[in-house]
Design an enzyme around this catalytic site. Sequence first.
Site, PDB file in Angstrom:
ATOM      1  N   GLU A 104     -53.900 -12.740  36.078  1.00  0.00           N
ATOM      2  CA  GLU A 104     -53.131 -12.228  34.941  1.00  0.00           C
ATOM      3  C   GLU A 104     -53.801 -12.653  33.637  1.00  0.00           C
ATOM      4  OE1 GLU A 104     -51.397 -10.246  33.512  1.00  0.00           O
ATOM      5  OE2 GLU A 104     -49.255 -10.628  33.676  1.00  0.00           O
ATOM      6  N   ASP A 105     -53.571 -11.891  32.576  1.00  0.00           N
ATOM      7  CA  ASP A 105     -54.192 -12.249  31.301  1.00  0.00           C
ATOM      8  C   ASP A 105     -53.546 -13.477  30.668  1.00  0.00           C
ATOM      9  OD1 ASP A 105     -51.790 -10.907  30.740  1.00  0.00           O
ATOM     10  OD2 ASP A 105     -52.679  -9.440  29.378  1.00  0.00           O
ATOM     11  N   ASP A 108     -46.639 -15.996  29.250  1.00  0.00           N
ATOM     12  CA  ASP A 108     -45.912 -16.214  28.004  1.00  0.00           C
ATOM     13  C   ASP A 108     -44.525 -16.748  28.397  1.00  0.00           C
ATOM     14  OD1 ASP A 108     -45.207 -16.059  25.326  1.00  0.00           O
ATOM     15  OD2 ASP A 108     -44.960 -13.902  25.302  1.00  0.00           O
ATOM     16  N   PHE A 158     -49.673 -14.570  18.491  1.00  0.00           N
ATOM     17  CA  PHE A 158     -49.982 -13.333  19.196  1.00  0.00           C
ATOM     18  C   PHE A 158     -51.490 -13.103  19.162  1.00  0.00           C
ATOM     19  CE2 PHE A 158     -50.350  -8.881  20.214  1.00  0.00           C
ATOM     20  CZ  PHE A 158     -49.492  -8.805  21.299  1.00  0.00           C
ATOM     21  N   ARG A 171     -58.605  -4.502  23.131  1.00  0.00           N
ATOM     22  CA  ARG A 171     -58.931  -5.050  24.457  1.00  0.00           C
ATOM     23  C   ARG A 171     -60.429  -5.296  24.613  1.00  0.00           C
ATOM     24  NH1 ARG A 171     -54.315  -4.562  27.716  1.00  0.00           N
ATOM     25  NH2 ARG A 171     -53.061  -2.678  27.443  1.00  0.00           N
TER      26      ARG A 171
HETATM   27  P1  IMP Z   1     -44.293 -12.749  29.942  1.00  0.00           P
HETATM   28  O1  IMP Z   1     -43.548 -11.946  30.954  1.00  0.00           O
HETATM   29  O2  IMP Z   1     -43.437 -13.055  28.745  1.00  0.00           O
HETATM   30  O3  IMP Z   1     -44.926 -14.013  30.516  1.00  0.00           O
HETATM   31  O4  IMP Z   1     -45.409 -11.826  29.320  1.00  0.00           O
HETATM   32  C1  IMP Z   1     -46.572 -11.580  29.934  1.00  0.00           C
HETATM   33  C2  IMP Z   1     -47.220 -10.337  29.356  1.00  0.00           C
HETATM   34  O5  IMP Z   1     -46.942 -10.174  27.962  1.00  0.00           O
HETATM   35  C3  IMP Z   1     -48.723 -10.478  29.443  1.00  0.00           C
HETATM   36  O6  IMP Z   1     -49.216  -9.950  30.639  1.00  0.00           O
HETATM   37  C4  IMP Z   1     -49.190  -9.716  28.228  1.00  0.00           C
HETATM   38  O7  IMP Z   1     -49.383  -8.363  28.573  1.00  0.00           O
HETATM   39  C5  IMP Z   1     -48.079  -9.791  27.236  1.00  0.00           C
HETATM   40  N1  IMP Z   1     -48.369 -10.792  26.195  1.00  0.00           N
HETATM   41  C6  IMP Z   1     -47.760 -11.977  26.012  1.00  0.00           C
HETATM   42  N2  IMP Z   1     -48.272 -12.641  24.966  1.00  0.00           N
HETATM   43  C7  IMP Z   1     -49.243 -11.853  24.470  1.00  0.00           C
HETATM   44  C8  IMP Z   1     -50.182 -11.988  23.381  1.00  0.00           C
HETATM   45  O8  IMP Z   1     -50.235 -13.002  22.640  1.00  0.00           O
HETATM   46  N3  IMP Z   1     -51.040 -10.954  23.197  1.00  0.00           N
HETATM   47  C9  IMP Z   1     -51.045  -9.840  23.973  1.00  0.00           C
HETATM   48  N4  IMP Z   1     -50.198  -9.679  25.003  1.00  0.00           N
HETATM   49  C10 IMP Z   1     -49.310 -10.664  25.248  1.00  0.00           C
HETATM   50 MG    MG Z   2     -50.131  -7.188  29.737  1.00  0.00          MG
END
Ligand code: IMP
Ligand code: MG
Length: 187
Positions: A104-105, A108, A158, A171
């Site tokens: 995963e990238d 968060d 962000f 990207r």
């Molecule tokens: P989570 O479910 O809140 O953990 O969010 C995960 C997803 O939110 C990641 O796979 C990203 O696609 C997106 N995301 C969260 N923070 C960022 C950021 O700082 N930049 C870009 N995408 C983000």
């Molecule tokens: Mg994403």
Amino acid sequence: MRNDSKMYQDLDRILVTREEIARKVQELGEKITRDYEGRSPVLICILKGACVFFTDLVRAIDLPLTMDFMAISSYGSATKTTGVVRVLKDLDQPILGQDVIVVEDIVDTGVTLNYLRQILIQRGASSLKIAALLDKPARRKIKDLKVDYVCFDIPDAFVVGYGLDYDQRYRNLPDIGVLSPAIYEKP
Ligand code: IMP
Ligand code: MG
């Protein structure tokens, strides 16, 4: 791409350089190679954000691995999570009895990975680990989410680049940077 290209003007600052990324991804590949010695894990790329990280990581792992791809959506085009996760593209192959590594990238709130972990375990993976390029621990909502491999812990900002987007853009930046709030606070 040079880091004085026009897209870089939308960044407040570069957080992680391409050189730092390359070094960490190589180290992680070597660690996974050791941890999975004698096995052939399936690496699952979570599209689209993880695609750049994924293609570098798999080439740093010296194992007979396989790859699969899954697209999920949790964000829309905003910069804050909605908590709603949808599967947009599912895996091509069953993962029953397989050693799975989800790539995963960024972690968060953890909502996305927590949901994914549940559905992949239900499908009978014999083991499941999570590899994330970035971790924003300050924003975690799912406190017991175990992220097995992380390249960089980052502050609550962000970020874009190296696969991460804002509204599908940035990207292709080779570095990871903090997006200027002026970009997403525009009326
Ligand atoms: P989570 O479910 O809140 O953990 O969010 C995960 C997803 O939110 C990641 O796979 C990203 O696609 C997106 N995301 C969260 N923070 C960022 C950021 O700082 N930049 C870009 N995408 C983000
Ligand atoms: Mg994403």
